[in-house]
Design an enzyme around this catalytic site. Structure first.
Site, PDB file in Angstrom:
ATOM      1  CB  ILE A 179      -0.953  -0.016   1.225  1.00  0.00           C
ATOM      2  CG1 ILE A 179      -2.168   0.851   1.011  1.00  0.00           C
ATOM      3  CG2 ILE A 179      -0.245   0.349   2.516  1.00  0.00           C
ATOM      4  CD1 ILE A 179      -3.252   0.646   2.069  1.00  0.00           C
ATOM      5  N   GLY A 188      12.457  -3.633  11.975  1.00  0.00           N
ATOM      6  CA  GLY A 188      11.515  -2.798  11.230  1.00  0.00           C
ATOM      7  C   GLY A 188      10.198  -3.466  10.914  1.00  0.00           C
ATOM      8  CD  GLN A 189       7.536  -8.971  11.906  1.00  0.00           C
ATOM      9  OE1 GLN A 189       8.501  -9.388  12.543  1.00  0.00           O
ATOM     10  NE2 GLN A 189       6.534  -9.748  11.546  1.00  0.00           N
ATOM     11  CG  HIS A 202       5.207  -9.103   5.665  1.00  0.00           C
ATOM     12  ND1 HIS A 202       4.910  -9.035   7.009  1.00  0.00           N
ATOM     13  CD2 HIS A 202       5.885  -7.968   5.382  1.00  0.00           C
ATOM     14  CE1 HIS A 202       5.378  -7.911   7.511  1.00  0.00           C
ATOM     15  NE2 HIS A 202       5.982  -7.239   6.534  1.00  0.00           N
TER      16      HIS A 202
HETATM   17  P1  AMP Z   1       6.949  -4.487   7.621  1.00  0.00           P
HETATM   18  O1  AMP Z   1       7.345  -3.111   8.060  1.00  0.00           O
HETATM   19  O2  AMP Z   1       8.080  -5.305   7.083  1.00  0.00           O
HETATM   20  O3  AMP Z   1       6.158  -5.204   8.681  1.00  0.00           O
HETATM   21  O4  AMP Z   1       6.022  -4.286   6.364  1.00  0.00           O
HETATM   22  C1  AMP Z   1       4.659  -4.077   6.429  1.00  0.00           C
HETATM   23  C2  AMP Z   1       4.250  -3.549   5.083  1.00  0.00           C
HETATM   24  O5  AMP Z   1       2.882  -3.767   4.905  1.00  0.00           O
HETATM   25  C3  AMP Z   1       4.520  -2.057   4.881  1.00  0.00           C
HETATM   26  O6  AMP Z   1       5.378  -1.884   3.759  1.00  0.00           O
HETATM   27  C4  AMP Z   1       3.115  -1.491   4.633  1.00  0.00           C
HETATM   28  O7  AMP Z   1       3.125  -0.473   3.675  1.00  0.00           O
HETATM   29  C5  AMP Z   1       2.362  -2.714   4.155  1.00  0.00           C
HETATM   30  N1  AMP Z   1       0.929  -2.706   4.403  1.00  0.00           N
HETATM   31  C6  AMP Z   1       0.297  -2.474   5.573  1.00  0.00           C
HETATM   32  N2  AMP Z   1      -1.023  -2.588   5.423  1.00  0.00           N
HETATM   33  C7  AMP Z   1      -1.235  -2.915   4.122  1.00  0.00           C
HETATM   34  C8  AMP Z   1      -2.403  -3.177   3.346  1.00  0.00           C
HETATM   35  N3  AMP Z   1      -3.626  -3.116   3.857  1.00  0.00           N
HETATM   36  N4  AMP Z   1      -2.233  -3.472   2.043  1.00  0.00           N
HETATM   37  C9  AMP Z   1      -1.010  -3.523   1.500  1.00  0.00           C
HETATM   38  N5  AMP Z   1       0.121  -3.306   2.181  1.00  0.00           N
HETATM   39  C10 AMP Z   1       0.005  -2.990   3.476  1.00  0.00           C
END
Ligand code: AMP
Ligand code: ZN
Length: 113
Positions: free
Chosen positions: A30, A92-93, A99
């Site tokens: 997103i 940074g999670q 994922h």
């Molecule tokens: P992390 O910081 O590695 O946990 O990554 C989480 C990622 O999820 C971030 O890059 C967000 O932009 C992404 N994210 C969070 N919510 C959504 C969503 N609803 N749809 C798509 N990406 C998302």
């Protein structure tokens, strides 16, 4: 369980998938930080890379197979790409459902921030 990636992966929150099979889904981040920024997410709720165990290691191997396929489809395989897993706070999670970020379409920097 109130987990956004469980909801996305199981269709509770409607999302366009670039890829889906019985084990994983892939969809656009997103908040993209590269021209190509896809999240590859196991359907199974595993909180972090630290908590992979047993059969789940095969699942993570499968994630990399899907990453290969998507990188080719997105046209970033030849130039190169990056697969990132952020683990826990200092890593940074922000979403506590494992994922993998597939990033490409620009030159990456090293070291990462
Ligand atoms: P992390 O910081 O590695 O946990 O990554 C989480 C990622 O999820 C971030 O890059 C967000 O932009 C992404 N994210 C969070 N919510 C959504 C969503 N609803 N749809 C798509 N990406 C998302
Ligand atoms: Zn989850």
């Amino acid at each position: 369980m109130d987990c956004i990636f469980c909801k996305i992966a199981n269709g509770v929150i409607k999302t366009d998938f670039l890829y889906e099979d019985d084990k994983v889904v892939a969809f656009k981040d997103i908040n993209p930080v590269a021209p190509a920024h896809v999240l590859i997410v196991p359907k199974k709720h595993i909180e972090s890379a630290l908590l992979i165990e047993g059969e789940d290691f095969n699942l993570i191997g499968h994630v990399f197979k899907v990453a290969q396929k998507l990188a080719k489809e997105l046209g970033i395989s030849e130039d190169g790409f990056r697969i990132v897993n952020n683990c826990n706070r200092a890593g940074g999670q922000t979403v506590m459902h494992i994922h993998f970020h597939l990033l490409g379409g620009r030159d990456m920097q090293w070291p990462p921030g």
